[in-house]
Design a protein around this motif. Structure first.
Motif, mmCIF file in Angstrom:
data_model
loop_
_atom_site.group_PDB
_atom_site.id
_atom_site.type_symbol
_atom_site.label_atom_id
_atom_site.label_comp_id
_atom_site.label_asym_id
_atom_site.label_seq_id
_atom_site.Cartn_x
_atom_site.Cartn_y
_atom_site.Cartn_z
ATOM 1 N N SER A 261 0.833 -1.211 0.000
ATOM 2 C CA SER A 261 0.000 0.000 0.000
ATOM 3 C C SER A 261 0.862 1.254 0.000
ATOM 4 N N TYR A 262 1.900 1.249 0.835
ATOM 5 C CA TYR A 262 2.772 2.422 0.939
ATOM 6 C C TYR A 262 3.466 2.707 -0.391
ATOM 7 N N ARG A 263 3.930 1.645 -1.046
ATOM 8 C CA ARG A 263 4.625 1.817 -2.331
ATOM 9 C C ARG A 263 3.666 2.375 -3.381
ATOM 10 N N GLN A 264 2.456 1.855 -3.387
ATOM 11 C CA GLN A 264 1.460 2.325 -4.358
ATOM 12 C C GLN A 264 1.096 3.788 -4.101
ATOM 13 N N ASP A 265 0.965 4.159 -2.832
ATOM 14 C CA ASP A 265 0.535 5.512 -2.479
ATOM 15 C C ASP A 265 1.631 6.554 -2.685
ATOM 16 N N THR A 266 2.909 6.161 -2.458
ATOM 17 C CA THR A 266 3.992 7.155 -2.448
ATOM 18 C C THR A 266 4.906 7.081 -3.671
ATOM 19 N N GLY A 267 4.922 5.917 -4.348
ATOM 20 C CA GLY A 267 5.869 5.724 -5.448
ATOM 21 C C GLY A 267 7.287 5.464 -4.980
ATOM 22 N N ILE A 268 7.510 5.380 -3.685
ATOM 23 C CA ILE A 268 8.857 5.106 -3.163
ATOM 24 C C ILE A 268 9.170 3.627 -3.374
ATOM 25 N N PRO A 269 10.326 3.304 -3.983
ATOM 26 C CA PRO A 269 10.623 1.915 -4.368
ATOM 27 C C PRO A 269 11.113 1.065 -3.187
ATOM 28 N N VAL A 270 10.238 0.863 -2.218
ATOM 29 C CA VAL A 270 10.546 0.021 -1.067
ATOM 30 C C VAL A 270 9.944 -1.357 -1.326
ATOM 31 N N CYS A 271 10.678 -2.405 -0.975
ATOM 32 C CA CYS A 271 10.145 -3.752 -1.176
ATOM 33 C C CYS A 271 10.558 -4.633 -0.016
ATOM 34 N N ASP B 218 13.613 -14.520 4.569
ATOM 35 C CA ASP B 218 14.391 -15.741 4.668
ATOM 36 C C ASP B 218 13.432 -16.864 5.047
ATOM 37 N N ALA B 219 13.977 -18.008 5.420
ATOM 38 C CA ALA B 219 13.127 -19.126 5.833
ATOM 39 C C ALA B 219 12.663 -18.891 7.269
ATOM 40 N N GLY B 220 11.823 -17.883 7.436
ATOM 41 C CA GLY B 220 11.311 -17.520 8.754
ATOM 42 C C GLY B 220 10.244 -16.453 8.607
ATOM 43 N N ALA B 221 9.824 -15.888 9.745
ATOM 44 C CA ALA B 221 8.717 -14.932 9.748
ATOM 45 C C ALA B 221 9.160 -13.485 9.589
ATOM 46 N N ASN B 222 10.451 -13.224 9.808
ATOM 47 C CA ASN B 222 10.918 -11.833 9.798
ATOM 48 C C ASN B 222 10.947 -11.257 8.388
ATOM 49 N N VAL B 223 10.772 -9.946 8.306
ATOM 50 C CA VAL B 223 10.683 -9.274 7.013
ATOM 51 C C VAL B 223 11.890 -8.349 6.845
ATOM 52 N N HIS B 224 12.582 -8.487 5.720
ATOM 53 C CA HIS B 224 13.659 -7.567 5.357
ATOM 54 C C HIS B 224 13.061 -6.499 4.441
ATOM 55 N N VAL B 225 13.115 -5.260 4.865
ATOM 56 C CA VAL B 225 12.590 -4.141 4.084
ATOM 57 C C VAL B 225 13.766 -3.512 3.336
ATOM 58 N N LEU B 226 13.762 -3.628 2.000
ATOM 59 C CA LEU B 226 14.871 -3.149 1.165
ATOM 60 C C LEU B 226 14.476 -1.850 0.474
ATOM 61 N N TYR B 227 15.405 -0.872 0.476
ATOM 62 C CA TYR B 227 15.102 0.409 -0.176
ATOM 63 C C TYR B 227 16.395 1.187 -0.409
ATOM 64 N N PRO B 228 16.435 2.029 -1.443
ATOM 65 C CA PRO B 228 17.619 2.848 -1.702
ATOM 66 C C PRO B 228 17.847 3.846 -0.568
ATOM 67 N N GLU B 229 19.117 4.099 -0.289
ATOM 68 C CA GLU B 229 19.500 4.934 0.859
ATOM 69 C C GLU B 229 18.863 6.324 0.814
ATOM 70 N N LYS B 230 18.676 6.866 -0.380
ATOM 71 C CA LYS B 230 18.167 8.247 -0.466
ATOM 72 C C LYS B 230 16.744 8.390 0.084
ATOM 73 N N HIS B 231 16.047 7.259 0.275
ATOM 74 C CA HIS B 231 14.688 7.310 0.832
ATOM 75 C C HIS B 231 14.661 6.972 2.322
ATOM 76 N N THR B 232 15.830 6.970 2.956
ATOM 77 C CA THR B 232 15.934 6.504 4.350
ATOM 78 C C THR B 232 14.978 7.234 5.290
ATOM 79 N N GLU B 233 14.973 8.560 5.215
ATOM 80 C CA GLU B 233 14.177 9.334 6.180
ATOM 81 C C GLU B 233 12.691 8.973 6.096
ATOM 82 N N LYS B 234 12.167 8.935 4.867
ATOM 83 C CA LYS B 234 10.736 8.650 4.705
ATOM 84 C C LYS B 234 10.404 7.205 5.074
ATOM 85 N N VAL B 235 11.266 6.271 4.667
ATOM 86 C CA VAL B 235 10.989 4.853 4.958
ATOM 87 C C VAL B 235 11.093 4.592 6.458
#
Length: 358
Positions: free
Chosen positions: A298-308, A312-329
């Motif tokens: 939803s956030y990616r669709q609403d903002t256009g920020i390329p966060v994904c 791994d083989a578990g429940a935890n989520v790795h949130v990947l994004y370019p450094e220039k979007h650090t503050e907003k992400v």
């Protein structure tokens, strides 16, 4: 499978005692490997981002002895851990052909992680790679003519025999493990630095690791990999991984963020789909894993920020994004995602460049 290039002839030097310390990072696969053959050989190639902050620091002390057996003590954060011994003994047995000095010394292995042991981050990749590097430092002292290239290649080869993904933790920022027709030098036996051009878009990626579940995994990685042997979709999955790595070469070259996101998220979900369709089947995602994934979409669709995301083989989520979007992400994580993390815990990390001798 005896790999002759890694068996030393004779050692020039003798050493009575000593100590070496290495730090080695964890890594997060973009194209996943799931399923392995005998001797820790992957069924398909994989590629990973090397992390920076999430690492293991290991000191290996050694002293000459006369008995003909493996002799070692292991400490985690200063506390003796005899329950880790069977895993290390299995590792030593696998690598004895390649490091014939292993029974000549008593070893003290002192290890600590920069992330909490119960944080749900796999420490086997960082831990086994750090230990392999310490052992290679001993071999380098016994054989000082060894080249740096051989040192790293053999350390990766040994680390793989302890934990498959450990062979991807020695270098950075992108490492390939597994034979792939388009990547010269790629091998099932060790990881290599990704050899092709990488667009600026992927040079400074961040990884926020959302700790959804800090508990022990219900299913060990070894058991999970073995369930691919008779899996109805295994061969199609192995082919898909090869194809995805081919596509990723183009994506990394052109800086195509949209296709990067599609491929990485698809890989993560495919990994879990393989678990859900094996026999026996299992689900490692938790309800909060799915909540986070939907919030990211939803956030990616609403903002256009390329966060994904990736998993791994578990429940935890790795949130990947370019450094220039650090503050907003980071604001998005605090406002909308922390509520789904166990005790509100998450770890901010970024791409790193591999292991370091301390």
């Amino acid at each position: 499978m005896i790999q002759k290039q890694f068996i030393p002839n004779t050692y020039k030097n003798t050493i009575e005692k000593g100590s070496y310390t290495w730090s080695s990072p964890s890594n997060i696969a973009l194209v996943k490997y799931w399923g392995k053959k005998e001797h820790q050989i992957p069924e398909n190639p994989s590629i990973s981002f090397t992390l920076d902050n999430c690492k293991t620091i290991t000191t290996l002390s050694f002293v000459k002895k006369n008995t003909d057996n493996f002799s070692f003590d292991i400490f985690l954060d200063g506390e003796k851990k005899d329950d880790f011994k069977p895993k290390i003994e299995t590792f030593f047995k696998r690598i004895e052909n390649y490091l014939p000095f292993l029974k000549a010394y008593h070893f003290t292995i002192e290890t600590s992680n920069t992330f909490p042991h119960s944080s749900g981050i796999a420490s086997s990749a960082s831990g086994m790679s750090a230990l392999a590097l310490c052992l290679m430092s001993i071999e380098k002292a016994l054989n000082p003519d060894m080249s740096e290239a051989h040192f790293i290649k053999k350390a990766s080869f040994l680390a793989r025999l302890g934990s498959g993904s450990a062979c991807r933790s020695l270098e950075g920022d992108l490492v390939v493990w597994g034979k792939h027709k388009q990547i010269d030098g790629s091998s099932d036996l060790f990881g290599i630095k990704y050899p092709f051009h990488v667009h600026e878009n992927f040079k400074n990626y961040n990884d926020a690791i959302l700790l959804v579940d800090k508990g022990e995994k219900q299913v060990s990685s070894t058991l999970g990999h073995n369930l691919m042997h008779n899996h109805p979709f295994a061969q199609e999955r192995f082919k898909q991984a090869h194809d995805n790595l081919s596509n990723l070469i183009k994506i990394l070259k052109t800086g195509d963020l949209k296709n990067f996101i599609d491929l990485v998220e698809s890989e993560a979900l495919t990994l879990h789909a393989m678990m859900m369709t094996s026999m026996p089947y299992f689900i490692l995602m938790k309800p909060n894993t799915l909540e986070i994934i939907n919030k990211i979409w939803s956030y990616r669709q609403d903002t256009g920020i390329p966060v994904c995301f990736t998993l791994d083989a578990g429940a935890n989520v790795h949130v990947l994004y370019p450094e220039k979007h650090t503050e907003k992400v980071n604001q998005f994580i605090k406002n909308e995602l922390v509520v789904y993390c166990q005790n509100g815990h998450y770890i901010c990390d970024k791409i790193g460049f591999g292991a370091k001798q301390l």
